[in-house]
Enzyme design. Structure first.
Site, PDB file in Angstrom:
ATOM      1  CE1 TYR A  37      -3.900  -2.301   0.665  1.00 32.18           C
ATOM      2  CE2 TYR A  37      -2.424  -3.368   2.225  1.00 32.18           C
ATOM      3  CZ  TYR A  37      -3.597  -3.365   1.487  1.00 32.18           C
ATOM      4  OH  TYR A  37      -4.455  -4.438   1.581  1.00 32.18           O
ATOM      5  CD1 TRP A  41      -7.145   2.844   1.750  1.00 31.48           C
ATOM      6  CD2 TRP A  41      -4.996   2.930   1.176  1.00 31.48           C
ATOM      7  NE1 TRP A  41      -6.987   2.112   0.591  1.00 31.48           N
ATOM      8  CE2 TRP A  41      -5.689   2.152   0.214  1.00 31.48           C
ATOM      9  CE3 TRP A  41      -3.622   3.128   1.004  1.00 31.48           C
ATOM     10  CZ2 TRP A  41      -5.054   1.578  -0.887  1.00 31.48           C
ATOM     11  CZ3 TRP A  41      -2.992   2.557  -0.082  1.00 31.48           C
ATOM     12  CH2 TRP A  41      -3.710   1.790  -1.016  1.00 31.48           C
ATOM     13  CD1 TRP A  43      -9.929   2.761   6.747  1.00 32.28           C
ATOM     14  CD2 TRP A  43     -11.424   2.399   8.377  1.00 32.28           C
ATOM     15  NE1 TRP A  43     -10.288   1.436   6.705  1.00 32.28           N
ATOM     16  CE2 TRP A  43     -11.212   1.180   7.702  1.00 32.28           C
ATOM     17  CE3 TRP A  43     -12.326   2.412   9.440  1.00 32.28           C
ATOM     18  CZ2 TRP A  43     -11.855  -0.004   8.059  1.00 32.28           C
ATOM     19  CZ3 TRP A  43     -12.961   1.237   9.789  1.00 32.28           C
ATOM     20  CH2 TRP A  43     -12.725   0.048   9.104  1.00 32.28           C
ATOM     21  CG  ASP A  44      -5.367   2.347   6.545  1.00 29.69           C
ATOM     22  OD1 ASP A  44      -6.474   2.371   5.981  1.00 29.69           O
ATOM     23  OD2 ASP A  44      -4.656   1.325   6.585  1.00 29.69           O
ATOM     24  CE1 TYR A  89      -4.082  -1.096  -3.366  1.00 34.19           C
ATOM     25  CE2 TYR A  89      -5.084   0.671  -4.662  1.00 34.19           C
ATOM     26  CZ  TYR A  89      -5.190  -0.360  -3.752  1.00 34.19           C
ATOM     27  OH  TYR A  89      -6.420  -0.663  -3.213  1.00 34.19           O
ATOM     28  CG  ASP A 175     -11.832  -3.827   1.203  1.00 35.91           C
ATOM     29  OD1 ASP A 175     -12.239  -2.953   1.987  1.00 35.91           O
ATOM     30  OD2 ASP A 175     -10.700  -3.799   0.697  1.00 35.91           O
ATOM     31  CD  GLU A 419      -3.792  -5.962   4.760  1.00 29.08           C
ATOM     32  OE1 GLU A 419      -3.025  -6.803   4.227  1.00 29.08           O
ATOM     33  OE2 GLU A 419      -4.610  -5.294   4.110  1.00 29.08           O
TER      34      GLU A 419
END
Ligand code: 9WN
Length: 465
Positions: A37, A41, A43-44, A89, A175, A419
């Site tokens: 990644y 991002w 909300w990260d 990505y 997701d 993760e």
């Protein structure tokens, strides 16, 4: 605070810093993981900042400001802010093509993620040691947060019933949760244009760099990318998207965060002396709390997801981790709380050796190692812990919050910063790390939990309890 694991968490965050120059300004952001990644991002980053504030306050502000630099002129804060030099990505900025619609120079995606940002900013504001600096920070970010919330309310809840609609599974942050299956199934794979399928075949890499069996299945992935292609063909016109999308869902997880975020934004507005906005966001908070409460299904004992695609109202009753999020919004009544606690402590549902699996173990769609269909994620553990702490009048809720905290910390300490994690359902003697490694989200959550709940090691009351 300094233990080898704590130092390792700091080091991961440090190594994941990425700097770019844009509009004559240096932007510093923390990547989720360099293994895959390579962008920022939504909300990260909101969560990263809650850990970073304990390491370096400036870094925490920069994380937030950098995310806000991707805010569209219409208020949307997208789910990804891209690093233009990174092209590994997929789908990258060339696929999203949002430049015209966004009206900004940053390259971004065109959808959002659970609106955790106001919650994060309220926490930073509370933690910042230099109070003058805290007020400067608040003045800078408050108008942007307000415009984000107004954007979401306008486009995602035009019917004004308190529940926002998401238009892509990625907006839920979870997701490939079974919550989406019945909606996604209505998108026929034959209708997906050949060129979309070809781009996927040529460019999808998450299942090559990561373990295929742990990532979303191909059929789902085709639909994710198809939805993006469709919205792009509608020039990211949100009026059109909201009326014509084949994926429109009122999600419990997204809305529980929305409820709590409005509480945070009401508090921040009041803090800044803006009572008008304080009242507005408080009313949105209460409206969403009531609407969440009413999503309870007394037969299945779940909070339901509502499929509102093309004006329909179809209630979906999948038992997933989202079911516990109303605790985080304090939307569950006593009866609902006890039903949820029963499920939480049931080893056949959620109380696995490394709780809490993202889907109930007893669910027919539970998959031990596949992304959001089984594995345990630190972020949802955080929501459950803090959700339980909302119910401090109930000693059992506090007891379980403490147990969940210990287990989450233990899971990360045993396995490292990954993760997501194997919920360890009856097979292994210790947990196992899954997904990409050197993961900022898990490192930041670890730091946040240790600071916020230092009393965990003792038997002192937990904050909020
Ligand atoms: C799509 C970055 C993000 C998280 C999501 C998680 C995963 C992306 C992906 O990674 O989603 O947005 O490519 O799989 O599901 O929650 O924010 O860590």
């Amino acid at each position: 605070m300094s233990t080898p694991v704590y130092e390792a968490a700091k080091e991961i965050l440090q190594n994941n810093i990425y700097e770019i120059m844009l509009d004559n300004k240096t932007h510093r952001r923390t990547l989720p993981s360099k293994e895959f990644y390579m962008h920022q991002w939504n909300w990260d980053s909101a969560t990263h900042a809650m850990g970073l504030i304990h390491i370096d306050e400036t870094w925490a502000y920069e994380e937030i400001l950098c995310l806000l630099s991707g805010q569209w002129k219409n208020g949307l804060i997208p789910h990804i802010v891209f690093n233009p030099a990174e092209n590994s990505y997929f789908p990258g900025p060339d696929f999203w093509k949002t430049e015209k619609a966004s009206g900004i120079t940053q390259l971004t995606s065109g959808i959002t993620q659970p609106p955790l940002l106001a919650i994060s900013i309220e926490y930073l504001y509370r933690e910042i040691k230099d109070r003058k600096q805290a007020d400067v920070f608040l003045q800078t970010v408050l108008p942007k947060l307000i415009s984000y919330h107004k954007h979401l309310k306008t486009y995602r809840d035009s019917e004004d019933n308190g529940l926002l609609t998401i238009i892509h599974p990625w907006e839920s942050g979870t997701d490939n949760s079974p919550r989406w299956d019945r909606v996604l199934e209505t998108i026929q794979l034959q209708t997906i244009p050949k060129r979309v399928k070809e781009s996927i075949r040529a460019q999808r890499s998450d299942n090559v760099k990561g373990v295929t069996a742990h990532r979303p299945i191909e059929k789902d992935y085709y639909r994710y990318i198809y939805l993006i292609d469709l919205y792009k063909s509608w020039h990211w016109d949100y009026k059109k998207i909201m009326s014509d999308t084949p994926f429109a869902v009122k999600d419990v997880l997204f809305n529980a965060i929305w409820c709590r975020a409005n509480c945070a934004l009401a508090n921040l507005s009041e803090q800044a002396g803006d009572t008008k906005h304080g009242e507005l966001f408080r009313s949105w908070e209460n409206q969403t709390r009531n609407a969440l409460h009413d999503l309870w299904d007394n037969e299945e004992k779940v909070f339901m997801t509502v499929d509102v695609t093309h004006g329909k109202k179809r209630y979906l009753k999948e038992n997933t981790i989202a079911n516990f999020l109303p605790l985080y919004a304090k939307a569950a009544d006593e009866k609902q709380l006890f039903e949820l606690l029963n499920q939480l402590v049931d080893p056949q549902s959620y109380w696995t050796p490394f709780p809490f699996p993202s889907t109930a173990v007893s669910h027919e769609k539970f998959e031990l190692t596949r992304y959001w269909r089984g594995p345990t994620w630190p972020i949802t553990n955080l929501f459950i812990i803090e959700g339980l702490l909302q119910y401090s009048d109930y000693p059992i809720a506090i007891f379980l919050a403490r147990e969940a905290l210990k287990k989450t910390i233990n899971m990360i300490e045993l396995n490292g910063f990954f993760e997501y994690y194997h919920p360890n359902f009856g097979k292994e003697s210790s947990g196992r790390a899954l997904g990409f490694g050197a993961f900022s989200w898990s490192a930041a959550i670890y730091i946040y939990l240790l600071h916020e709940y230092q009393s965990i090691k003792t038997n002192e009351p937990l904050p909020g309890a």
